[in-house]
Design a protein around this motif. Structure first.
Motif, PDB file in Angstrom:
ATOM      1  N   ALA A 189       2.271   6.255  -2.963  1.00  0.00           N
ATOM      2  CA  ALA A 189       3.257   7.045  -3.704  1.00  0.00           C
ATOM      3  C   ALA A 189       2.757   7.359  -5.117  1.00  0.00           C
ATOM      4  CB  ALA A 189       4.592   6.294  -3.760  1.00  0.00           C
ATOM      5  N   ILE A 190       2.170   6.380  -5.777  1.00  0.00           N
ATOM      6  CA  ILE A 190       1.655   6.590  -7.140  1.00  0.00           C
ATOM      7  C   ILE A 190       0.512   7.600  -7.123  1.00  0.00           C
ATOM      8  CG2 ILE A 190       0.438   5.496  -9.066  1.00  0.00           C
ATOM      9  CD1 ILE A 190       2.136   2.937  -8.368  1.00  0.00           C
ATOM     10  N   ILE A 191      -0.360   7.498  -6.145  1.00  0.00           N
ATOM     11  CA  ILE A 191      -1.487   8.445  -6.051  1.00  0.00           C
ATOM     12  C   ILE A 191      -0.980   9.861  -5.841  1.00  0.00           C
ATOM     13  CG2 ILE A 191      -3.457   9.125  -4.615  1.00  0.00           C
ATOM     14  CD1 ILE A 191      -3.991   6.063  -4.299  1.00  0.00           C
ATOM     15  N   HIS A 192      -0.003  10.032  -4.968  1.00  0.00           N
ATOM     16  CA  HIS A 192       0.544  11.380  -4.747  1.00  0.00           C
ATOM     17  C   HIS A 192       1.238  11.918  -5.995  1.00  0.00           C
ATOM     18  CE1 HIS A 192      -0.515  12.022  -0.611  1.00  0.00           C
ATOM     19  NE2 HIS A 192      -0.016  10.847  -0.256  1.00  0.00           N
ATOM     20  N   PHE A 198       0.806  -1.216   0.000  1.00  0.00           N
ATOM     21  CA  PHE A 198       0.000   0.000   0.000  1.00  0.00           C
ATOM     22  C   PHE A 198       0.844   1.274   0.000  1.00  0.00           C
ATOM     23  CE2 PHE A 198      -3.208  -3.067   1.122  1.00  0.00           C
ATOM     24  CZ  PHE A 198      -4.316  -2.598   0.449  1.00  0.00           C
ATOM     25  N   SER A 199       2.079   1.207   0.460  1.00  0.00           N
ATOM     26  CA  SER A 199       2.931   2.401   0.392  1.00  0.00           C
ATOM     27  C   SER A 199       3.248   2.738  -1.069  1.00  0.00           C
ATOM     28  CB  SER A 199       4.208   2.233   1.216  1.00  0.00           C
ATOM     29  OG  SER A 199       4.966   1.154   0.732  1.00  0.00           O
ATOM     30  N   ALA A 200       3.377   1.728  -1.914  1.00  0.00           N
ATOM     31  CA  ALA A 200       3.593   1.963  -3.351  1.00  0.00           C
ATOM     32  C   ALA A 200       2.348   2.596  -3.970  1.00  0.00           C
ATOM     33  CB  ALA A 200       3.938   0.662  -4.058  1.00  0.00           C
ATOM     34  N   MET A 223      -9.877   5.188 -14.956  1.00  0.00           N
ATOM     35  CA  MET A 223      -9.874   4.112 -13.965  1.00  0.00           C
ATOM     36  C   MET A 223      -8.496   3.490 -13.913  1.00  0.00           C
ATOM     37  SD  MET A 223     -12.450   0.877 -13.669  1.00  0.00           S
ATOM     38  CE  MET A 223     -12.161  -0.445 -12.501  1.00  0.00           C
ATOM     39  N   VAL A 224      -8.029   3.304 -12.694  1.00  0.00           N
ATOM     40  CA  VAL A 224      -6.740   2.676 -12.426  1.00  0.00           C
ATOM     41  C   VAL A 224      -6.985   1.430 -11.600  1.00  0.00           C
ATOM     42  CG1 VAL A 224      -4.542   2.944 -11.209  1.00  0.00           C
ATOM     43  CG2 VAL A 224      -5.511   4.872 -12.440  1.00  0.00           C
ATOM     44  N   VAL A 225      -6.292   0.352 -11.923  1.00  0.00           N
ATOM     45  CA  VAL A 225      -6.329  -0.841 -11.088  1.00  0.00           C
ATOM     46  C   VAL A 225      -4.945  -1.073 -10.546  1.00  0.00           C
ATOM     47  CG1 VAL A 225      -6.682  -3.336 -11.041  1.00  0.00           C
ATOM     48  CG2 VAL A 225      -8.300  -1.886 -12.264  1.00  0.00           C
ATOM     49  N   PHE A 226      -4.850  -1.164  -9.228  1.00  0.00           N
ATOM     50  CA  PHE A 226      -3.604  -1.518  -8.556  1.00  0.00           C
ATOM     51  C   PHE A 226      -3.669  -3.008  -8.250  1.00  0.00           C
ATOM     52  CE2 PHE A 226      -4.068   2.992  -7.441  1.00  0.00           C
ATOM     53  CZ  PHE A 226      -2.815   3.472  -7.813  1.00  0.00           C
ATOM     54  N   ILE A 227      -2.767  -3.766  -8.828  1.00  0.00           N
ATOM     55  CA  ILE A 227      -2.711  -5.196  -8.571  1.00  0.00           C
ATOM     56  C   ILE A 227      -1.633  -5.444  -7.525  1.00  0.00           C
ATOM     57  CG2 ILE A 227      -2.276  -7.488  -9.529  1.00  0.00           C
ATOM     58  CD1 ILE A 227      -3.291  -6.445 -12.219  1.00  0.00           C
ATOM     59  N   LEU A 228      -2.065  -5.908  -6.358  1.00  0.00           N
ATOM     60  CA  LEU A 228      -1.122  -6.247  -5.283  1.00  0.00           C
ATOM     61  C   LEU A 228      -0.510  -7.598  -5.572  1.00  0.00           C
ATOM     62  CD1 LEU A 228      -3.032  -5.175  -2.058  1.00  0.00           C
ATOM     63  CD2 LEU A 228      -0.832  -4.300  -2.825  1.00  0.00           C
ATOM     64  N   TYR A 258      -2.053  12.313  -8.928  1.00  0.00           N
ATOM     65  CA  TYR A 258      -3.274  13.082  -8.662  1.00  0.00           C
ATOM     66  C   TYR A 258      -2.970  14.310  -7.817  1.00  0.00           C
ATOM     67  CZ  TYR A 258      -5.456   8.915 -10.460  1.00  0.00           C
ATOM     68  OH  TYR A 258      -5.808   7.875 -11.270  1.00  0.00           O
ATOM     69  N   ASP A 259      -3.789  15.323  -7.963  1.00  0.00           N
ATOM     70  CA  ASP A 259      -3.636  16.581  -7.250  1.00  0.00           C
ATOM     71  C   ASP A 259      -4.074  16.409  -5.795  1.00  0.00           C
ATOM     72  OD1 ASP A 259      -3.684  19.166  -6.277  1.00  0.00           O
ATOM     73  OD2 ASP A 259      -4.913  19.975  -7.904  1.00  0.00           O
ATOM     74  N   PRO A 260      -3.142  16.532  -4.841  1.00  0.00           N
ATOM     75  CA  PRO A 260      -3.492  16.341  -3.432  1.00  0.00           C
ATOM     76  C   PRO A 260      -4.408  17.432  -2.878  1.00  0.00           C
ATOM     77  CG  PRO A 260      -1.234  17.085  -3.626  1.00  0.00           C
ATOM     78  CD  PRO A 260      -1.739  16.850  -5.017  1.00  0.00           C
ATOM     79  N   GLU A 261      -4.547  18.536  -3.614  1.00  0.00           N
ATOM     80  CA  GLU A 261      -5.432  19.623  -3.180  1.00  0.00           C
ATOM     81  C   GLU A 261      -6.898  19.293  -3.441  1.00  0.00           C
ATOM     82  OE1 GLU A 261      -4.314  22.349  -1.520  1.00  0.00           O
ATOM     83  OE2 GLU A 261      -2.391  21.297  -1.601  1.00  0.00           O
ATOM     84  N   LYS A 262      -7.124  18.315  -4.307  1.00  0.00           N
ATOM     85  CA  LYS A 262      -8.499  17.916  -4.615  1.00  0.00           C
ATOM     86  C   LYS A 262      -8.906  16.770  -3.689  1.00  0.00           C
ATOM     87  CE  LYS A 262      -8.515  19.649  -9.275  1.00  0.00           C
ATOM     88  NZ  LYS A 262      -8.705  19.365 -10.674  1.00  0.00           N
ATOM     89  N   ARG A 263     -10.186  16.490  -3.658  1.00  0.00           N
ATOM     90  CA  ARG A 263     -10.736  15.522  -2.708  1.00  0.00           C
ATOM     91  C   ARG A 263     -10.446  14.077  -3.147  1.00  0.00           C
ATOM     92  NH1 ARG A 263     -17.035  15.378  -0.781  1.00  0.00           N
ATOM     93  NH2 ARG A 263     -16.684  14.152   1.105  1.00  0.00           N
ATOM     94  N   ILE A 264      -9.687  13.387  -2.307  1.00  0.00           N
ATOM     95  CA  ILE A 264      -9.356  11.984  -2.528  1.00  0.00           C
ATOM     96  C   ILE A 264      -9.906  11.199  -1.343  1.00  0.00           C
ATOM     97  CG2 ILE A 264      -7.502  10.294  -2.786  1.00  0.00           C
ATOM     98  CD1 ILE A 264      -5.792  12.524  -4.035  1.00  0.00           C
ATOM     99  N   ALA A 265     -10.711  10.175  -1.627  1.00  0.00           N
ATOM    100  CA  ALA A 265     -11.355   9.415  -0.559  1.00  0.00           C
ATOM    101  C   ALA A 265     -11.151   7.923  -0.784  1.00  0.00           C
ATOM    102  CB  ALA A 265     -12.839   9.746  -0.511  1.00  0.00           C
ATOM    103  N   THR A 266     -11.170   7.176   0.308  1.00  0.00           N
ATOM    104  CA  THR A 266     -10.929   5.732   0.230  1.00  0.00           C
ATOM    105  C   THR A 266     -11.771   4.960   1.232  1.00  0.00           C
ATOM    106  OG1 THR A 266      -9.217   4.018   0.253  1.00  0.00           O
ATOM    107  CG2 THR A 266      -8.993   5.798   1.866  1.00  0.00           C
ATOM    108  N   THR A 267     -11.998   3.705   0.926  1.00  0.00           N
ATOM    109  CA  THR A 267     -12.633   2.783   1.863  1.00  0.00           C
ATOM    110  C   THR A 267     -11.592   1.878   2.519  1.00  0.00           C
ATOM    111  OG1 THR A 267     -12.986   1.154   0.117  1.00  0.00           O
ATOM    112  CG2 THR A 267     -14.794   2.683   0.561  1.00  0.00           C
TER     113      THR A 267
END
Length: 194
Positions: free
Chosen positions: A60-63, A55-57, A188-193, A66-75
């Motif tokens: 890092a990719i999200i930061h 999840f740290s990877a 749409m992005v898919v992160f495959i762990l 994507y613009d951290p000033e905009k609303r980013i939400a997660t479950t």
């Protein structure tokens, strides 16, 4: 008793008997190279795939993307400290301005690039459809080769709501001009762990 209640009561009384699901064993796909096949198909329909170790990877990719000033939400609890947590108990309209939603997928399908999501992991049913950009995290071991195998997994599920999402929302119905974000996320992005 209202007309609606009467009709629904009659429908409930006239349900056909349950039948076992059909045998789909002859439609099973090859498990070899399923991650690479999923990646190729998903990218061919306009999505982006990242193979990540943890999840740290993902963070890092999200930061980076994507613009951290905009609303980013997660479950996802693993990302909750870094991004807004999606609360299933608030009004869905409060999520109308989400730039990026990051949610867990139950599994993915290599044959068509779709991921299976149900209401239990979406946080709010509207989340994957109302956000500007959608990111889904799936474990590599959960990718199945074909939709037949996917239906085998969900056939007798107890979910209230679920759906397959495959790539960014798009349509080319009007004058054959491709429109992204027609009825869902622009990307749409898919992160495959791994």
């Amino acid at each position: 008793m209202s007309t609606r209640e009467k009709i629904l009561g009659e429908v409930l009384q006239n349900q056909p008997s349950s039948l076992p699901l059909p045998d789909i064993s002859r439609f099973r796909g090859e498990k070899q190279e399923v991650v690479q096949k999923y990646k190729a198909v998903f990218e061919s329909i306009g999505g982006t795939v990242f193979l990540v170790d943890d999840f740290s990877a993902i963070q890092a990719i999200i930061h980076e993307q994507y613009d951290p000033e905009k609303r980013i939400a997660t479950t996802l609890q693993q990302l909750a400290g870094n991004f807004e947590s999606i609360d299933p108990n608030v009004a869905p309209h409060t999520y109308e301005d989400i730039e990026l939603a990051i949610i867990q997928g139950h599994f993915a399908v290599a044959e068509n690039g779709a991921v299976w999501l149900s209401d239990e992991i979406m946080g709010q049913r509207i989340i994957p459809y109302i956000c500007q950009h959608l990111a889904v995290v799936v474990k590599a071991g959960t990718i199945v080769p074909t939709l037949h195998e996917a239906y085998d997994l969900i056939g007798e599920g107890t979910y209230g709501f679920g759906g397959f999402i495959g790539g960014p929302s798009k349509t080319a119905d009007i004058e054959q001009a491709l429109v992204l974000g027609a009825h869902g996320p622009l990307s749409m992005v898919v992160f495959i762990l791994k």
